[in-house]
Design a protein around this motif. Structure first.
Motif, mmCIF file in Angstrom:
data_model
loop_
_atom_site.group_PDB
_atom_site.id
_atom_site.type_symbol
_atom_site.label_atom_id
_atom_site.label_comp_id
_atom_site.label_asym_id
_atom_site.label_seq_id
_atom_site.Cartn_x
_atom_site.Cartn_y
_atom_site.Cartn_z
ATOM 1 N N PRO A 8 122.849 43.431 82.065
ATOM 2 C CA PRO A 8 122.769 44.765 81.467
ATOM 3 C C PRO A 8 121.476 45.472 81.858
ATOM 4 C CG PRO A 8 122.475 43.080 79.809
ATOM 5 C CD PRO A 8 122.829 42.379 81.079
ATOM 6 N N VAL A 9 121.570 46.749 81.990
ATOM 7 C CA VAL A 9 120.415 47.561 82.359
ATOM 8 C C VAL A 9 119.585 47.798 81.097
ATOM 9 C CG1 VAL A 9 119.692 49.753 83.347
ATOM 10 C CG2 VAL A 9 121.790 48.655 84.144
ATOM 11 N N PRO A 10 118.301 47.458 81.120
ATOM 12 C CA PRO A 10 117.485 47.597 79.915
ATOM 13 C C PRO A 10 117.426 49.047 79.400
ATOM 14 C CG PRO A 10 116.325 46.265 81.519
ATOM 15 C CD PRO A 10 117.557 46.802 82.189
ATOM 16 N N GLU A 11 117.379 50.020 80.289
ATOM 17 C CA GLU A 11 117.284 51.412 79.842
ATOM 18 C C GLU A 11 118.542 51.833 79.083
ATOM 19 O OE1 GLU A 11 115.728 54.829 78.815
ATOM 20 O OE2 GLU A 11 114.628 53.246 79.837
ATOM 21 N N ALA A 12 119.700 51.367 79.499
ATOM 22 C CA ALA A 12 120.932 51.709 78.806
ATOM 23 C C ALA A 12 120.936 51.096 77.403
ATOM 24 C CB ALA A 12 122.137 51.220 79.597
ATOM 25 N N ARG A 13 120.426 49.902 77.278
ATOM 26 C CA ARG A 13 120.362 49.235 75.980
ATOM 27 C C ARG A 13 119.400 49.975 75.049
ATOM 28 N NH1 ARG A 13 118.754 43.143 76.394
ATOM 29 N NH2 ARG A 13 119.195 43.809 78.488
ATOM 30 N N ARG A 14 118.258 50.383 75.589
ATOM 31 C CA ARG A 14 117.279 51.116 74.776
ATOM 32 C C ARG A 14 117.838 52.469 74.340
ATOM 33 N NH1 ARG A 14 113.162 49.534 79.085
ATOM 34 N NH2 ARG A 14 112.448 47.518 78.329
ATOM 35 N N SER A 15 118.562 53.105 75.233
ATOM 36 C CA SER A 15 119.155 54.391 74.899
ATOM 37 C C SER A 15 120.164 54.232 73.767
ATOM 38 C CB SER A 15 119.832 54.981 76.136
ATOM 39 O OG SER A 15 120.511 56.157 75.820
ATOM 40 N N PHE A 16 120.949 53.182 73.816
ATOM 41 C CA PHE A 16 121.933 52.919 72.767
ATOM 42 C C PHE A 16 121.235 52.687 71.427
ATOM 43 C CE2 PHE A 16 124.283 49.731 70.293
ATOM 44 C CZ PHE A 16 125.434 50.455 70.045
ATOM 45 N N ILE A 17 120.170 51.913 71.441
ATOM 46 C CA ILE A 17 119.438 51.614 70.213
ATOM 47 C C ILE A 17 118.815 52.889 69.646
ATOM 48 C CG2 ILE A 17 117.428 50.397 69.275
ATOM 49 C CD1 ILE A 17 118.166 48.083 71.157
ATOM 50 N N ARG A 18 118.250 53.736 70.514
ATOM 51 C CA ARG A 18 117.679 54.997 70.046
ATOM 52 C C ARG A 18 118.742 55.868 69.387
ATOM 53 N NH1 ARG A 18 115.185 55.821 75.458
ATOM 54 N NH2 ARG A 18 113.374 54.491 75.385
ATOM 55 N N LYS A 19 119.916 55.938 69.987
ATOM 56 C CA LYS A 19 120.993 56.760 69.429
ATOM 57 C C LYS A 19 121.448 56.216 68.078
ATOM 58 C CE LYS A 19 122.714 58.304 73.884
ATOM 59 N NZ LYS A 19 123.792 58.196 74.872
ATOM 60 N N MET A 20 121.546 54.912 67.957
ATOM 61 C CA MET A 20 121.965 54.325 66.687
ATOM 62 C C MET A 20 120.908 54.538 65.597
ATOM 63 S SD MET A 20 124.966 53.161 66.861
ATOM 64 C CE MET A 20 125.426 54.438 68.022
ATOM 65 N N MET A 21 119.646 54.452 65.946
ATOM 66 C CA MET A 21 118.582 54.686 64.972
ATOM 67 C C MET A 21 118.574 56.148 64.519
ATOM 68 S SD MET A 21 117.259 51.821 64.331
ATOM 69 C CE MET A 21 115.781 52.246 63.484
ATOM 70 N N ALA A 22 118.814 57.075 65.445
ATOM 71 C CA ALA A 22 118.871 58.488 65.076
ATOM 72 C C ALA A 22 120.066 58.748 64.161
ATOM 73 C CB ALA A 22 118.961 59.351 66.330
ATOM 74 N N LEU A 23 121.184 58.123 64.455
ATOM 75 C CA LEU A 23 122.372 58.277 63.618
ATOM 76 C C LEU A 23 122.125 57.708 62.217
ATOM 77 C CD1 LEU A 23 125.371 59.032 63.354
ATOM 78 C CD2 LEU A 23 125.910 56.733 64.163
ATOM 79 N N ALA A 24 121.532 56.526 62.149
ATOM 80 C CA ALA A 24 121.251 55.909 60.849
ATOM 81 C C ALA A 24 120.260 56.755 60.051
ATOM 82 C CB ALA A 24 120.700 54.497 61.045
ATOM 83 N N GLY A 25 119.239 57.279 60.710
ATOM 84 C CA GLY A 25 118.272 58.131 60.028
ATOM 85 C C GLY A 25 118.916 59.396 59.492
ATOM 86 N N GLY A 26 119.809 59.977 60.263
ATOM 87 C CA GLY A 26 120.515 61.165 59.807
ATOM 88 C C GLY A 26 121.413 60.878 58.620
ATOM 89 N N LEU A 27 122.080 59.738 58.630
ATOM 90 C CA LEU A 27 122.956 59.386 57.509
ATOM 91 C C LEU A 27 122.159 59.152 56.232
ATOM 92 C CD1 LEU A 27 125.504 57.001 59.248
ATOM 93 C CD2 LEU A 27 125.918 59.309 58.402
ATOM 94 N N PHE A 28 121.056 58.421 56.339
ATOM 95 C CA PHE A 28 120.237 58.165 55.160
ATOM 96 C C PHE A 28 119.582 59.452 54.660
ATOM 97 C CE2 PHE A 28 120.159 53.688 56.721
ATOM 98 C CZ PHE A 28 120.781 53.151 55.618
ATOM 99 N N GLY A 29 119.165 60.296 55.584
ATOM 100 C CA GLY A 29 118.556 61.559 55.188
ATOM 101 C C GLY A 29 119.531 62.471 54.476
#
Length: 72
Positions: A8-29
């Motif tokens: 797996p490409v590390p940048e793709a994995r990091r991008s996925f994690i960033r998107k999930m963290m932004a989604l989780a932050g938006g839901l909690f907010g």
């Protein structure tokens, strides 16, 4: 023996994690904002119970017992 799955490409994995963290932050907010919007203003729901004529410090039996125990 060839590896059919490329690593797996590390940048793709990091991008996925960033998107999930932004989604989780938006839901909690949004959940926090909804809860705050539904809350009643302080003091609007109930008036504090005030004893008639008695305000301030009261020296009860419990308080006197503490004072007796605290003496040197």
């Amino acid at each position: 023996m060839s590896d059919s799955n490329p690593p797996p490409v590390p940048e793709a994995r990091r991008s996925f994690i960033r998107k999930m963290m932004a989604l989780a932050g938006g839901l909690f907010g949004s959940a926090a904002l909804q809860r705050a919007a539904r809350a009643e203003p302080i003091g609007a729901s109930q008036n504090p119970v005030v004893e008639s004529g008695k305000k301030g410090y009261r020296e009860t039996e419990h308080v006197r017992a503490y004072y007796d125990a605290a003496r040197f």
